[in-house]
Design a protein around this motif. Structure first.
Motif, PDB file in Angstrom:
ATOM      1  N   SER A 251     -31.112 -18.852  33.315  1.00 51.24           N
ATOM      2  CA  SER A 251     -29.871 -18.519  33.996  1.00 51.24           C
ATOM      3  C   SER A 251     -28.735 -19.358  33.426  1.00 51.24           C
ATOM      4  O   SER A 251     -28.949 -20.463  32.927  1.00 51.24           O
ATOM      5  CB  SER A 251     -29.998 -18.770  35.504  1.00 51.24           C
ATOM      6  OG  SER A 251     -30.236 -20.135  35.759  1.00 51.24           O
ATOM      7  N   ARG A 252     -27.532 -18.823  33.520  1.00 50.42           N
ATOM      8  CA  ARG A 252     -26.322 -19.502  33.055  1.00 50.42           C
ATOM      9  C   ARG A 252     -26.445 -20.029  31.630  1.00 50.42           C
ATOM     10  O   ARG A 252     -25.893 -21.051  31.273  1.00 50.42           O
ATOM     11  CB  ARG A 252     -25.975 -20.671  33.981  1.00 50.42           C
ATOM     12  CG  ARG A 252     -25.475 -20.224  35.349  1.00 50.42           C
ATOM     13  CD  ARG A 252     -24.660 -21.304  36.060  1.00 50.42           C
ATOM     14  NE  ARG A 252     -25.358 -22.574  36.153  1.00 50.42           N
ATOM     15  CZ  ARG A 252     -24.980 -23.683  35.522  1.00 50.42           C
ATOM     16  NH1 ARG A 252     -23.947 -23.661  34.703  1.00 50.42           N
ATOM     17  NH2 ARG A 252     -25.636 -24.804  35.704  1.00 50.42           N
ATOM     18  N   SER A 253     -27.220 -19.384  30.796  1.00 50.94           N
ATOM     19  CA  SER A 253     -27.343 -19.860  29.421  1.00 50.94           C
ATOM     20  C   SER A 253     -26.276 -19.228  28.559  1.00 50.94           C
ATOM     21  O   SER A 253     -25.745 -18.173  28.882  1.00 50.94           O
ATOM     22  CB  SER A 253     -28.726 -19.524  28.856  1.00 50.94           C
ATOM     23  OG  SER A 253     -28.825 -18.147  28.585  1.00 50.94           O
ATOM     24  N   ARG A 278     -37.061 -22.026  37.162  1.00 51.90           N
ATOM     25  CA  ARG A 278     -35.667 -21.727  36.862  1.00 51.90           C
ATOM     26  C   ARG A 278     -35.154 -22.698  35.802  1.00 51.90           C
ATOM     27  O   ARG A 278     -35.291 -23.921  35.931  1.00 51.90           O
ATOM     28  CB  ARG A 278     -34.818 -21.819  38.121  1.00 51.90           C
ATOM     29  CG  ARG A 278     -33.382 -21.351  37.953  1.00 51.90           C
ATOM     30  CD  ARG A 278     -32.642 -21.431  39.286  1.00 51.90           C
ATOM     31  NE  ARG A 278     -31.278 -20.979  39.167  1.00 51.90           N
ATOM     32  CZ  ARG A 278     -30.894 -19.697  39.240  1.00 51.90           C
ATOM     33  NH1 ARG A 278     -31.820 -18.756  39.430  1.00 51.90           N
ATOM     34  NH2 ARG A 278     -29.640 -19.357  39.127  1.00 51.90           N
ATOM     35  N   ASN A 280     -31.745 -23.677  33.806  1.00 56.21           N
ATOM     36  CA  ASN A 280     -30.301 -23.560  33.611  1.00 56.21           C
ATOM     37  C   ASN A 280     -29.935 -24.097  32.228  1.00 56.21           C
ATOM     38  O   ASN A 280     -30.476 -25.105  31.784  1.00 56.21           O
ATOM     39  CB  ASN A 280     -29.539 -24.360  34.681  1.00 56.21           C
ATOM     40  CG  ASN A 280     -29.765 -23.804  36.072  1.00 56.21           C
ATOM     41  OD1 ASN A 280     -29.727 -22.593  36.264  1.00 56.21           O
ATOM     42  ND2 ASN A 280     -30.004 -24.682  37.034  1.00 56.21           N
ATOM     43  N   GLN A 282     -26.566 -24.733  29.396  1.00 65.08           N
ATOM     44  CA  GLN A 282     -25.142 -24.710  29.126  1.00 65.08           C
ATOM     45  C   GLN A 282     -24.863 -25.381  27.788  1.00 65.08           C
ATOM     46  O   GLN A 282     -25.625 -26.238  27.340  1.00 65.08           O
ATOM     47  CB  GLN A 282     -24.361 -25.418  30.233  1.00 65.08           C
ATOM     48  CG  GLN A 282     -24.714 -26.895  30.385  1.00 65.08           C
ATOM     49  CD  GLN A 282     -23.955 -27.528  31.538  1.00 65.08           C
ATOM     50  OE1 GLN A 282     -23.122 -26.893  32.171  1.00 65.08           O
ATOM     51  NE2 GLN A 282     -24.235 -28.792  31.818  1.00 65.08           N
ATOM     52  N   ASN A 308     -33.232 -28.112  33.087  1.00 59.38           N
ATOM     53  CA  ASN A 308     -31.842 -27.947  32.661  1.00 59.38           C
ATOM     54  C   ASN A 308     -31.733 -28.278  31.173  1.00 59.38           C
ATOM     55  O   ASN A 308     -32.324 -29.250  30.691  1.00 59.38           O
ATOM     56  CB  ASN A 308     -30.924 -28.868  33.474  1.00 59.38           C
ATOM     57  CG  ASN A 308     -29.470 -28.511  33.291  1.00 59.38           C
ATOM     58  OD1 ASN A 308     -29.008 -27.507  33.824  1.00 59.38           O
ATOM     59  ND2 ASN A 308     -28.734 -29.318  32.529  1.00 59.38           N
TER      60      ASN A 308
END
Length: 833
Positions: A251-253, A278, A280, A282, A308
Motif C-alpha cells: 500500500s502507498r508504494s 501490510r 507501506n 514511500q 515499512n
C-alpha cells in the motif's frame, strides 16, 4: 617434408593391414541382395538412420607421447588426442559402403582420419563429412568398423563429444538423423574418455575450502539463518518479536501497477496466499542515511503488525519488498522483526545469456528475469547473434530470421545455416528467434522487475549468421534485377579472398567486412529497429553492446609455426597461406590506402568507432564491447557515446588484475566477466560427466563464485588455484581500479536445451547476486604492492570467509532452493553446487 610423408604412408599401410584383419572379422567388402547398396536413396537413408550407430572412444589425450606427430598435423601447441569413431550396424539388414555420407559434429578440429575406406572433409564450424568409398566394406547385423582419428587438444568431458550425427544418401536431399545418436545423454554414445591429470591436480583442497568444510560442520543457528537475507544486506538491527507472513499487501508504494503486479506474482510463486502482512512504502529520497541515499537504496522496518519501506527511488521500494520476500520461507512463516538499511554495491549487476548458439525460449528467459529481480540483479545482457544463429526479428530484413535462425542440411546455405553444435539437420536444438512482439514483451517484462535488457549484436567477428543471411538476400534481389537493394546490406567484399580460420573454425564469412557501405547501413538499420522496440516497451535503450571479440585468424596465433619451423612445441602450418581478416579485401586495401585506417589490425576498432556514432544518433548513451573490441582505441574519448563500457573476460591467473587496472585507468566503465569465476557454462566440479567448457576452470561451484573479491582481484590468488590446480601469485600495482560491476556468463555451445541451461545457471546465480550486491567483511581493501599466493601468503581472513559461506549456504539450502523449485527452475541440487 619427405620424411613426414614417408611416416604418414607407413602409418596408412599399417592402418590398411589392420582394416584387412578387421574385415575378416566383420565381413567388410562383401555385399548381398539385402544390403543398403540395392535400395533407393530414400530407403537407404531410412535404413541408415534406423540401424547405424556411431560411438566414440578416446584412446589418449596426449597422442604425442604415443608417437603421433601432432606438430606436423598442425595442432595448436603441438597438442592432440587420438580416438575412434565406431560405426556399428544395430539392425537386421546389411549396410554397404557407398552411396551415402555421414555428417558428424566435433568441437575440436579433426586433424586426420586414418582409414582407407573413408574420405573426410571439413564443411565449416564443427561439421565434418565422412564418406565411405563404394564397396570398401559391408556391415552385417551387429558388425562394426572402427575409424581412427586425431583431434586437436584433448577430450576431457563427455560434453566435448557431440550427438546427432546424420546421414545423407546420394540422390536424396532428405537427411536422416541416426536415431541411436539422437540424444543429449552423452553416455549413450561415448564409450570412454581417459582420466584427466588436470582434474586430479585440481582436487587438492585450498585452505579456504578446508575452512569451508569446517564451517559447514558447524552451521549457523536457525535464528541466524532466519535473519539473513539473500543477497546479504548492508546492515540490520534486531527488533522485538516476529512478523507472521502468509502474504503481503502493498500500500502507498511509489511503484507502477505493473511493478506491484510483479511483486505480487513473486509472492504467489512462493505460495504466499494466506494472511497478508501490510507493507507501506514511500520514496524518501535524500532523507535516508548517506550510504544508502542512492539508486536502489532503502530502509526496511519489519514489525509484528506490518512493514515499512523508505526508499531512495522506485528501485529501492522494489528491492526492499524483495528483501522481505527473501526472508519469508516458501509457503509463509515467521520473519524476525528488524530494521534493515541497504543499497547495491555495484551499478551493473548482470547476467549474460547466449541465445545465439542455442536459442532460449521466452518462458525460460522470463523465469530467469524473475530470479534476477528477486535477487536484485539488474542487467540482462542478451547475446542475440553469433556465427551459429541470429535471434531477433528485424523488420525489412526477413532473411536474418528466415535463414539465420534455423539450421538444415543445405550446403548452399540459401535456405538456412548448416547444422552446428549437434542441432541435427532439423533444429532438434538450436533453432528459433524472438519475434518483434516477443522482444518488446520481454523488455517490458524485465523493466517491471527493474531488469534492464542490454542487446548485443556481435560485430565485426562472430557474425556468420548475419553475413550468410545477407548473402541470401543479395542473391534473391539480384535475381530480380534489384542491384541497389541487393547491395544495400551486403556484408561481404565479393572480391575478398582472405584465408582465415576463426575460433569456431569458420572461414572469412564469419566476419562483417567493415570497409563496405553495407556494414554501416546494416548496423544503422539493426540498432535503429531494436532501439524502437525498447521505446515501444516503455524502456528506452541506454546501453548497446557492440561485441567486437575474436575477429582473428587462430592459425596465426602463438601456438603455430611455419612448415619449416623447428620448435617441437608448436604446430606446423603454412603460415604464408594464412591471412588476417580482410587481409585480401580490395575494399579494405583501398580504405587503408586512403588513410582512414592504418592497417587491417585496426579495422575492428575503426568499425567500433563508426558504430558508436550510430548508437549515439539513436539516443543511446553507452556503447559496450568485449575488451577485444576496443583493443586499438586510445580510450573512451575515441567513441561518440557519452560512456564506453568494457566487458572484461581475462582470467585472474592470466592477468585480469593488470587488464582491469589498464581499462579503469583509461576511463572505461569496466564490467568483470571473469571466466574462472563467472562463466556458468563451465563445469560445477571436477567430474567428466559434468557438462561444460573448461578452458578457464575445471570446476566452478557456488562457493568459488561466492569467494570472489571483485574490487581486489589479487586477493583471489590466495584463495583459489589456477585452472589446473596450481598456485599462482598476483601483486597489485597502481591505484585501486574502479569497476562498474560484475556479470555471470552462460555461453550456449554445450547448453543445447533450456533444462541444460537452467541446470548450469541455478543455483550459481545466487552466489553471483551475493557478490554483485554485497561487499563481504573478508574482502580486503585494495592496496598497491600487496602480493598474494595460495599456500604462501596469509592475508585473507579465511575463517570469516568460511563463516559467511556457511550462512549463505544455509539460507540457500533451507529457504531458496524451495523457492527455485516453486518457480519451476531446473537446477543442480545442493547449497554448495
Amino acid at each position: 617434408m619427405k620424411q613426414v610423408l614417408s611416416n604418414y604412408l607407413a602409418k596408412l599401410i599399417l592402418s590398411s593391414m589392420t582394416v584387412a584383419v578387421s574385415c575378416l572379422l566383420t565381413a567388410c567388402g562383401g555385399s548381398s541382395d539385402s544390403d543398403s547398396a540395392n535400395l533407393s536413396p530414400v530407403a537407404r537413408a531410412a535404413l541408415l538412420g534406423d540401424n547405424l550407430m556411431v560411438r566414440v572412444a578416446i584412446d589418449t589425450n596426449d597422442a604425442a607421447k604415443s608417437g603421433t606427430n601432432c606438430a606436423d598435423l598442425g595442432a595448436d601447441w603441438a597438442s592432440c588426442a587420438r580416438g575412434k569413431l565406431i560405426l556399428e550396424n544395430d539392425g537386421g539388414r546389411s549396410i554397404a559402403a557407398g552411396g551415402w555420407t555421414l555428417y558428424v559434429h566435433s568441437i575440436r578440429r579433426i586433424l586426420m582420419v586414418e582409414h582407407p575406406a573413408f574420405a573426410w572433409k571439413h564443411i565449416t564450424g564443427d561439421l565434418y563429412a565422412l564418406t565411405p568409398r563404394a564397396g570398401a566394406f559391408t556391415l552385417g547385423a551387429g558388425e562394426r568398423i572402427e575409424v581412427p582419428f586425431v583431434g586437436e587438444y584433448w577430450y576431457q568431458r563427455y560434453s566435448d563429444l557431440l550427438p546427432r550425427a546424420y546421414v545423407v544418401a546420394d540422390g536424396n536431399a532428405a537427411p536422416a538423423i541416426l536415431k541411436h545418436n539422437d540424444t543429449d545423454d552423452e553416455t549413450r554414445y561415448v564409450d570412454r574418455i581417459p582420466p584427466s591429470a588436470d582434474d586430479a591436480a585440481a582436487f587438492a583442497a585450498t585452505p579456504a575450502q578446508v575452512q569451508r568444510a569446517r564451517a559447514e560442520a558447524a552451521l549457523p543457528s536457525a535464528q541466524q539463518v532466519a535473519a539473513r537475507a539473500l543477497p546479504a544486506v548492508l546492515r540490520s538491527t534486531p527488533n522485538e518479536g516476529v512478523a507472521q507472513i502468509g502474504g503481503i499487501e502493498l500500500s502507498r508504494s511509489g511503484l507502477t501497477s505493473s511493478q506491484r503486479a510483479a511483486l505480487e506474482a513473486r509472492a504467489a510463486t512462493l505460495g504466499l496466499t494466506g494472511a497478508a502482512l501490510r507493507v507501506n512504502g514511500q520514496i524518501a529520497g535524500g532523507s535516508l542515511p548517506t550510504d544508502i541515499a542512492r539508486a536502489g537504496g532503502y530502509r526496511l522496518t519489519i514489525a509484528q503488525g506490518g512493514a515499512n519501506i523508505d526508499a531512495f527511488d522506485a528501485a529501492g521500494l522494489f528491492y526492499g519488498a524483495q528483501t522481505l520476500l527473501s526472508l519469508t520461507p516458501a509457503g509463509g512463516g515467521n520473519v524476525p522483526a528488524m530494521t534493515i538499511e541497504d543499497a547495491p554495491r555495484y551499478t551493473h549487476r548482470g547476467m549474460h545469456v547466449d541465445v545465439a548458439r542455442n536459442f532460449r525460449q521466452p518462458a525460460t528467459l522470463r523465469r530467469l528475469i524473475d530470479q534476477m529481480g528477486a535477487y536484485k540483479l539488474n542487467r540482462l545482457h542478451l547475446h542475440l547473434s553469433d556465427d551459429e544463429g541470429w535471434r531477433i526479428e528485424i523488420p525489412g530484413l526477413p532473411e536474418l530470421t528466415d535463414i539465420g535462425a534455423k539450421r538444415c542440411h543445405d550446403l548452399t546455405e540459401t535456405r538456412c545455416l548448416v547444422p552446428q553444435l549437434a542441432s541435427g539437420p532439423d533444429n532438434r536444438s538450436g533453432g528459433g528467434y524472438l519475434s518483434r512482439a516477443d522482444y518488446v514483451a520481454l523488455v517490458r517484462y524485465a523493466a517491471d522487475r527493474f531488469v534492464e535488457i542490454i542487446p548485443e549484436i556481435d560485430m565485426p567477428g562472430h557474425a556468420r549468421a548475419a553475413v550468410v543471411s545477407m548473402e541470401a538476400r543479395f542473391q534473391r534481389l539480384s535475381a530480380k534485377g534489384d542491384k541497389t537493394g541487393a547491395n544495400a546490406y551486403r556484408l561481404l567484399d565479393p572480391a575478398d579472398t582472405s584465408n582465415a580460420t576463426t575460433v569456431q573454425f569458420y572461414d572469412r564469412r564469419s566476419f562483417i567486412n567493415p570497409c563496405g557501405d553495407g556494414a554501416q547501413r546494416f548496423a544503422s538499420k539493426v540498432i535503429g529497429e531494436i532501439a524502437a522496440m525498447h521505446r515501444e516497451a516503455g524502456a528506452p535503450l541506454s546501453v548497446w553492446h557492440f561485441g567486437g571479440d575474436e575477429a582473428k585468424n587462430i592459425l596465426l596465433g602463438a601456438g603455430f609455426q611455419p612448415l619449416d619451423g623447428t620448435d617441437p612445441g608448436k604446430g606446423h602450418v603454412n603460415l604464408a597461406a594464412q591471412d588476417k581478416p580482410w587481409g585480401r579485401s580490395p575494399q579494405c586495401a583501398a580504405l587503408i590506402a586512403s588513410g582512414k585506417a592504418a592497417s587491417v589490425d585496426e579495422l575492428p576498432s575503426m568499425f567500433a568507432r563508426q558504430v558508436s556514432q550510430i548508437v549515439r544518433n539513436n539516443g543511446i548513451g553507452t556503447m559496450a564491447a568485449w575488451q577485444d573490441g576496443i583493443k586499438h582505441a586510445k580510450g573512451p574519448q575515441d567513441f561518440a557515446t557519452s560512456n564506453t563500457m568494457v566487458t572484461m573476460w581475462d582470467t585472474i591467473f592470466w592477468g585480469a588484475s593488470d587488464t582491469v587496472q589498464a581499462l579503469s585507468g583509461q576511463g572505461y566503465k569496466t564490467v568483470l566477466a571473469l571466466p574462472d569465476y563467472l562463466y556458468f557454462d563451465f563445469p560445477y566440479a571436477f567430474d567428466q560427466r559434468e557438462r561444460g567448457y573448461y578452458w578457464g576452470s575445471h570446476g566452478t561451484d557456488s562457493f568459488k563464485t561466492f569467494s570472489l573479491a571483485p574490487d581486489n582481484l589479487p586477493q583471489n590468488a590466495e584463495i583459489m588455484a589456477d585452472r589446473d590446480g596450481k598456485p599462482f601469485e598476483v601483486t597489485s600495482a597502481g591505484p585501486a581500479p574502479h569497476i562498474e560491476g560484475i556479470q555471470g556468463q552462460a555461453w550456449a555451445e554445450v547448453m543445447r536445451t533450456d533444462p541444460q541451461f537452467e541446470y548450469m545457471v541455478y543455483p550459481r546465480l545466487l552466489a553471483l547476486a551475493e557478490r554483485a550486491w554485497h561487499r563481504a567483511e573478508w574482502e580486503r581493501p585494495y592496496r598497491d604492492g600487496e602480493r598474494y599466493k595460495l599456500g604462501d601468503t596469509d592475508k585473507v581472513d579465511k575463517a570469516a570467509l568460511a563463516r559467511d559461506w556457511a550462512g549463505f549456504a544455509s539460507v540457500v539450502q533451507n529457504r531458496e532452493l524451495a523457492k527455485l523449485k516453486r518457480a519451476g527452475a531446473v537446477m543442480r541440487e545442493g547449497a554448495g553446487s
